[in-house]
Write an enzyme that holds these catalytic residues in place. Structure first.
Site, PDB file in Angstrom:
ATOM      1  CD1 TRP A 102      -2.186  -2.271   1.585  1.00  0.00           C
ATOM      2  CD2 TRP A 102      -2.971  -1.161  -0.201  1.00  0.00           C
ATOM      3  NE1 TRP A 102      -3.166  -3.034   0.996  1.00  0.00           N
ATOM      4  CE2 TRP A 102      -3.665  -2.389  -0.087  1.00  0.00           C
ATOM      5  CE3 TRP A 102      -3.293  -0.302  -1.247  1.00  0.00           C
ATOM      6  CZ2 TRP A 102      -4.670  -2.767  -0.990  1.00  0.00           C
ATOM      7  CZ3 TRP A 102      -4.293  -0.680  -2.154  1.00  0.00           C
ATOM      8  CH2 TRP A 102      -4.968  -1.895  -2.011  1.00  0.00           C
ATOM      9  CG  ASP A 171      -3.484   4.181   3.690  1.00  0.00           C
ATOM     10  OD1 ASP A 171      -4.579   4.035   4.266  1.00  0.00           O
ATOM     11  OD2 ASP A 171      -3.137   3.499   2.704  1.00  0.00           O
ATOM     12  CE  LYS A 195      -8.805  -1.982   4.324  1.00  0.00           C
ATOM     13  NZ  LYS A 195      -8.850  -3.196   3.609  1.00  0.00           N
TER      14      LYS A 195
HETATM   15  N1  PMP Z   1      -4.455   1.438   1.923  1.00  0.00           N
HETATM   16  C1  PMP Z   1      -4.541   0.344   2.694  1.00  0.00           C
HETATM   17  C2  PMP Z   1      -3.632   0.234   3.882  1.00  0.00           C
HETATM   18  C3  PMP Z   1      -5.463  -0.657   2.386  1.00  0.00           C
HETATM   19  O1  PMP Z   1      -5.544  -1.744   3.147  1.00  0.00           O
HETATM   20  C4  PMP Z   1      -6.301  -0.496   1.269  1.00  0.00           C
HETATM   21  C5  PMP Z   1      -7.367  -1.516   0.892  1.00  0.00           C
HETATM   22  N2  PMP Z   1      -7.205  -2.774   1.302  1.00  0.00           N
HETATM   23  C6  PMP Z   1      -6.160   0.648   0.494  1.00  0.00           C
HETATM   24  C7  PMP Z   1      -5.244   1.607   0.855  1.00  0.00           C
HETATM   25  C8  PMP Z   1      -7.018   0.870  -0.725  1.00  0.00           C
HETATM   26  O2  PMP Z   1      -8.292   1.154  -0.268  1.00  0.00           O
HETATM   27  P1  PMP Z   1      -9.526   1.365  -1.246  1.00  0.00           P
HETATM   28  O3  PMP Z   1      -9.881   0.019  -1.784  1.00  0.00           O
HETATM   29  O4  PMP Z   1     -10.549   1.947  -0.318  1.00  0.00           O
HETATM   30  O5  PMP Z   1      -9.113   2.309  -2.308  1.00  0.00           O
END
Ligand code: PMP
Length: 359
Positions: A102, A171, A195
């Protein structure tokens, strides 16, 4: 129909009590004669629901008054762009720390807008560590520092908050609401909802108000945090049902005793599961002890050839979504707030039984 135990990384388990309330209120919300989903977002009823959600969240996280709370769309991935668009403020560089998949995605998106200085990376350890802050190579002209407090895929989490002179941007998609945090340490926090917050489709941003107002002139209105703040997150139609449900989750968390109580429970759940893995000789978790995630617990079996059988039998036993992320394989148990201690106990009992029969 029996509800199973759901270990999905996201969209993730929601508190059963919240789902029951939503079911009871589905056709008609509080005598209004219609469903919350059918209501104008500008109606006094819905505005009250949105305001209450914000108030409950402010109470849970003790969010100071000088921080704006924004309920947006587009997921955390959209914020990978919104962060540089809102925070570069005329500068051309930002610091990022790379601790996993991420972080990498945030960096790739940041690169569209500015020079990215990767101040530290744990890629050499296959993302099984968090680089100590005294090894970071910070630049002296960065607009902000971005990091990922909890890497959902690698299951690696900071046990500390970085200390930097520029706005700290986090994030928090997979860690927010798992325990108390000191919001005032951050310039901006963002998280996808699916989550610990509520259903997919809602994105949370918490930003210090003095950082608003410096967005790039080309920043789309929909990504501009100041525009959202000025319009109480209703510049356009918000995801009303997701926001309503998030409000129910916030109130449920307050009923559970707030985030200190959740932290105690989450530490107990994670502690048990890691102990079962470490004491087994059959299961393994690759992450250094000090950086193990409270929310996402990846583990491998001694023989990867047994993965398929493990997943099949787990599903038959009512334990769902234990498959690891496609990029790393193995297993992953996500044990967010709504995953009960009983669910973790059931998983551990299953793992021990599986080991006895196949180990
Ligand atoms: N950052 C993290 C730490 C994540 O776990 C996720 C999704 N699993 C995201 C960003 C991306 O999130 P989204 O699907 O809401 O764009």
């Amino acid at each position: 129909m029996t509800r199973c135990y759901n270990f999905c990384a996201g969209p993730a388990a929601l508190p059963e009590a919240v789902l029951e309330t939503a079911r009871d209120e589905m056709l008609e919300w509080h005598g209004a004669g219609l469903s919350i989903m059918e209501m104008s977002h500008r109606s006094p009823e819905f505005v009250a629901v949105a305001e209450r959600a914000e108030q409950s969240l402010r109470e849970l996280l003790a969010i100071p008054e000088d921080y704006a709370v924004l309920f947006l769309q587009g997921g955390a991935s959209t914020q990978f762009s919104a962060v540089p668009l809102n925070l570069l403020a005329g500068k051309n560089k930002a610091d990022y720390v790379n601790t996993g998949q991420w972080s990498k995605k945030a960096i790739a998106e940041g690169l569209r807008y500015c020079q990215v200085n990767v101040a530290a990376s744990s890629e050499e350890s296959k993302f099984s560590t968090i680089p100590a802050q005294d090894t970071w190579q910070l630049s002296d002209d960065a607009a902000y520092l971005h990091y990922t407090p909890n890497e959902t895929i690698g299951g690696v989490e900071y046990a500390w908050i970085p200390q930097v002179d520029v706005p700290l941007v986090a994030d928090m998609s997979s860690t927010i609401l798992s325990r108390p945090i000191e919001v005032s340490e951050f310039g901006a926090i963002y998280a996808g909802a699916q989550k610990n917050i509520g259903p997919a489709g809602l994105t949370l941003v918490i930003v210090r108000r003095d950082l608003l107002g410096a967005a790039d002139t080309k920043c789309p209105a929909m990504l501009n945090w100041e525009t959202a703040a000025d319009n109480d997150s209703m510049y356009n139609t918000p995801p009303t049902f997701a926001l309503y449900l998030a409000g129910l989750v916030f109130d449920w968390l307050l009923d559970q005793g707030g985030l200190s109580a959740m932290e105690q429970l989450n530490r107990r759940k994670a502690g048990k599961l890691y102990a079962a893995i470490d004491n087994s000789g059959f299961y393994a978790n690759p992450v250094e002890l000090a950086s193990r995630s409270l929310m996402n617990v990846p583990f491998t079996l001694a023989d990867a050839g047994l993965d398929k059988l493990f997943l099949q039998e787990a599903e038959a036993a009512g334990l769902l979504n234990l498959k690891g992320h496609r990029s790393v394989g193995g297993m992953r148990a996500s044990i967010y707030n709504a995953v009960s201690e009983g669910a973790v106990d059931a998983l551990i009992a299953f793992m021990q039984d599986f080991e006895q029969r196949n180990g």
